[in-house]
Scaffold this active site. Structure first.
Site, PDB file in Angstrom:
ATOM      1  N   LYS A  89      36.787  34.185  30.325  1.00 31.94           N
ATOM      2  CA  LYS A  89      37.350  35.492  30.704  1.00 31.94           C
ATOM      3  C   LYS A  89      37.901  36.280  29.505  1.00 31.94           C
ATOM      4  O   LYS A  89      37.822  37.498  29.486  1.00 31.94           O
ATOM      5  CB  LYS A  89      38.449  35.309  31.759  1.00 31.94           C
ATOM      6  CG  LYS A  89      37.898  34.856  33.100  1.00 31.94           C
ATOM      7  CD  LYS A  89      39.001  34.630  34.119  1.00 31.94           C
ATOM      8  CE  LYS A  89      39.226  35.854  34.938  1.00 31.94           C
ATOM      9  NZ  LYS A  89      40.005  35.612  36.162  1.00 31.94           N
ATOM     10  N   ASN A 142      36.658  39.900  34.383  1.00 33.73           N
ATOM     11  CA  ASN A 142      36.066  39.043  35.426  1.00 33.73           C
ATOM     12  C   ASN A 142      34.740  39.607  35.937  1.00 33.73           C
ATOM     13  O   ASN A 142      34.073  38.970  36.743  1.00 33.73           O
ATOM     14  CB  ASN A 142      37.048  38.821  36.588  1.00 33.73           C
ATOM     15  CG  ASN A 142      37.315  40.087  37.382  1.00 33.73           C
ATOM     16  OD1 ASN A 142      36.910  41.178  36.991  1.00 33.73           O
ATOM     17  ND2 ASN A 142      37.985  39.946  38.500  1.00 33.73           N
ATOM     18  N   ASP A 152      40.856  42.138  39.162  1.00 35.83           N
ATOM     19  CA  ASP A 152      41.876  41.305  39.830  1.00 35.83           C
ATOM     20  C   ASP A 152      43.049  42.138  40.342  1.00 35.83           C
ATOM     21  O   ASP A 152      43.542  41.916  41.460  1.00 35.83           O
ATOM     22  CB  ASP A 152      42.408  40.225  38.875  1.00 35.83           C
ATOM     23  CG  ASP A 152      41.542  38.972  38.892  1.00 35.83           C
ATOM     24  OD1 ASP A 152      40.750  38.804  39.837  1.00 35.83           O
ATOM     25  OD2 ASP A 152      41.659  38.167  37.942  1.00 35.83           O
ATOM     26  N   GLY A 169      55.256  33.178  37.669  1.00 35.91           N
ATOM     27  CA  GLY A 169      54.066  32.834  36.882  1.00 35.91           C
ATOM     28  C   GLY A 169      53.795  33.876  35.824  1.00 35.91           C
ATOM     29  O   GLY A 169      54.142  35.062  35.998  1.00 35.91           O
ATOM     30  N   GLY A 210      50.624  33.597  33.816  1.00 34.93           N
ATOM     31  CA  GLY A 210      49.257  33.346  33.341  1.00 34.93           C
ATOM     32  C   GLY A 210      48.403  34.596  33.516  1.00 34.93           C
ATOM     33  O   GLY A 210      48.923  35.718  33.688  1.00 34.93           O
ATOM     34  N   GLY A 211      47.094  34.399  33.507  1.00 36.45           N
ATOM     35  CA  GLY A 211      46.161  35.519  33.600  1.00 36.45           C
ATOM     36  C   GLY A 211      46.320  36.300  34.890  1.00 36.45           C
ATOM     37  O   GLY A 211      46.285  37.540  34.892  1.00 36.45           O
ATOM     38  N   ALA A 212      46.532  35.612  35.997  1.00 35.31           N
ATOM     39  CA  ALA A 212      46.652  36.291  37.288  1.00 35.31           C
ATOM     40  C   ALA A 212      47.930  37.123  37.330  1.00 35.31           C
ATOM     41  O   ALA A 212      47.928  38.262  37.816  1.00 35.31           O
ATOM     42  CB  ALA A 212      46.650  35.270  38.419  1.00 35.31           C
ATOM     43  N   LEU A 255      49.011  34.107  45.656  1.00 36.07           N
ATOM     44  CA  LEU A 255      47.647  34.238  45.131  1.00 36.07           C
ATOM     45  C   LEU A 255      46.821  32.995  45.442  1.00 36.07           C
ATOM     46  O   LEU A 255      45.592  33.037  45.428  1.00 36.07           O
ATOM     47  CB  LEU A 255      47.678  34.496  43.618  1.00 36.07           C
ATOM     48  CG  LEU A 255      47.659  35.962  43.199  1.00 36.07           C
ATOM     49  CD1 LEU A 255      48.695  36.788  43.912  1.00 36.07           C
ATOM     50  CD2 LEU A 255      47.798  36.120  41.699  1.00 36.07           C
ATOM     51  N   TYR A 257      44.844  30.467  47.503  1.00 36.53           N
ATOM     52  CA  TYR A 257      44.120  30.650  48.766  1.00 36.53           C
ATOM     53  C   TYR A 257      43.560  29.338  49.324  1.00 36.53           C
ATOM     54  O   TYR A 257      42.886  29.344  50.357  1.00 36.53           O
ATOM     55  CB  TYR A 257      42.992  31.678  48.611  1.00 36.53           C
ATOM     56  CG  TYR A 257      42.061  31.394  47.462  1.00 36.53           C
ATOM     57  CD1 TYR A 257      41.037  30.468  47.585  1.00 36.53           C
ATOM     58  CD2 TYR A 257      42.229  32.030  46.242  1.00 36.53           C
ATOM     59  CE1 TYR A 257      40.209  30.184  46.529  1.00 36.53           C
ATOM     60  CE2 TYR A 257      41.395  31.756  45.181  1.00 36.53           C
ATOM     61  CZ  TYR A 257      40.389  30.836  45.330  1.00 36.53           C
ATOM     62  OH  TYR A 257      39.568  30.547  44.267  1.00 36.53           O
TER      63      TYR A 257
END
Ligand code: NAP
Length: 277
Positions: free
Chosen positions: A70, A91, A107, A133, A135-137, A222, A224
């Site tokens: 990514k 993405n 995203d 969090g 991170g990337g998300a 996030l 799932y």
């Protein structure tokens, strides 16, 4: 009679066997009647550059990109959208007719679409958001919330340095809270977002105390798999509106499908059912 080229798209990553994207795009291809294909491709980092050169020649119109490519694809492609630059990762790739490759990140778009669909009363400007969090998300979530004028982001992460890094990128609206103090920020939050991998199948549970959660706070996860995390369960018991992470996965995929295949995918309960089977 001229034969039309069959449009091909896919997802590249390593590993790739776990990905739900082929199920989703396969469903949309059948639904829209587009005679295309969407294929999972296991591509090692050392083969990435060569792969991106070859696939357009083989009839590919674009790709989704997952771990570990990514960030690295951003240095290979010709054009990077503003939102992908802000998020620091891509993405979705589009192989353009002029031969250029464009990298995008959907995203944040998927996050907002899911949230507004699942909690129509949610008002991004109503108050601070607590993001767990870094991170990337989380980076995509913060970029999206700031774009929608959320006044303040309380950001907390186990590794404080990663949160500091996001504050450097996004500026003074981001306030860092120590991971051990996360619970203290909950009662002031209009939105709580779990953007850690805690609560995911095979990972430890998220153990942030939720006693201070107000019933009018919107809570989204996030994660799932499982769909119903313990965070969402507790929030529902308190009376909060909750939104699970599956819709984000679906919504982030739609822009790529539209670009590559030129058709509008339907997002409904059947789409969710396809992914949970
Ligand atoms: P990532 O970059 O690897 O970040 C993982 C995050 O989880 C970091 O903040 C990390 O904290 C935290 N974390 C991991 N283990 C932890 C632990 N034991 N205790 C405390 N914190 C821990 O991953 P990502 O790409 O941001 O993804 C995060 C989650 O979002 C994943 O579950 C992913 O599946 C999900 N996601 C969902 C969608 C969707 O469409 N629904 C899209 C993207 C991501 P440290 O920095 O301290 O390691």
């Amino acid at each position: 009679m001229t034969l039309q080229k069959i449009p091909l798209a896919g997802v590249i990553g390593a590993p790739i066997a776990h990905t739900k994207s082929p199920k989703l795009h396969g469903h949309w291809l059948r639904q829209t009647g587009v005679p295309g294909h969407y294929i999972p491709l296991h591509i090692e980092p050392s083969d990435l550059k060569q792969t991106l050169k070859l696939l357009p020649q083989m009839g590919f119109v674009g790709l989704n990109v997952t771990v570990p490519h990514k960030e690295t694809v951003m240095r290979i492609v010709d054009i990077v959208t503003d939102r992908a630059t802000l998020i620091g990762a891509a993405n979705t790739l589009i192989f353009r007719p002029d031969g250029k490759i464009q990298a995008d990140n959907t995203d944040g778009f998927g996050f907002i679409e899911n949230l507004t669909g699942g909690a129509p009363d949610w008002n991004p400007t109503a108050g601070p958001a607590l993001v767990l969090g870094a991170g990337g998300a989380a980076r995509a979530v913060i970029a999206a919330l700031l774009e929608y004028n959320t006044p303040e982001i309380f950001l907390t992460n186990r590794t404080r340095d990663r949160a500091e890094n996001l504050k450097d990128i996004f500026g003074p609206k981001v306030k860092i809270i120590d991971w051990v103090d996360a619970a203290n920020a909950i009662e002031d939050a209009a939105l709580v977002v779990n953007a850690t991998s805690l609560g995911m199948q095979g990972k430890p549970e998220l153990r942030v105390p939720l006693d201070g959660l107000r019933p009018d706070t919107v809570v989204t996860d996030l994660v799932y798999a499982p769909l119903q995390t313990s965070l969402l369960e507790t929030a529902q018991d308190i009376g909060c509106r909750t939104v699970d992470g599956l819709g984000m996965l679906i919504h982030q995929a739609a822009p790529g499908f539209r670009h590559w295949f030129g058709a509008d995918p339907v997002i409904d309960d059947k789409t969710r059912a396809i992914l949970t089977k």
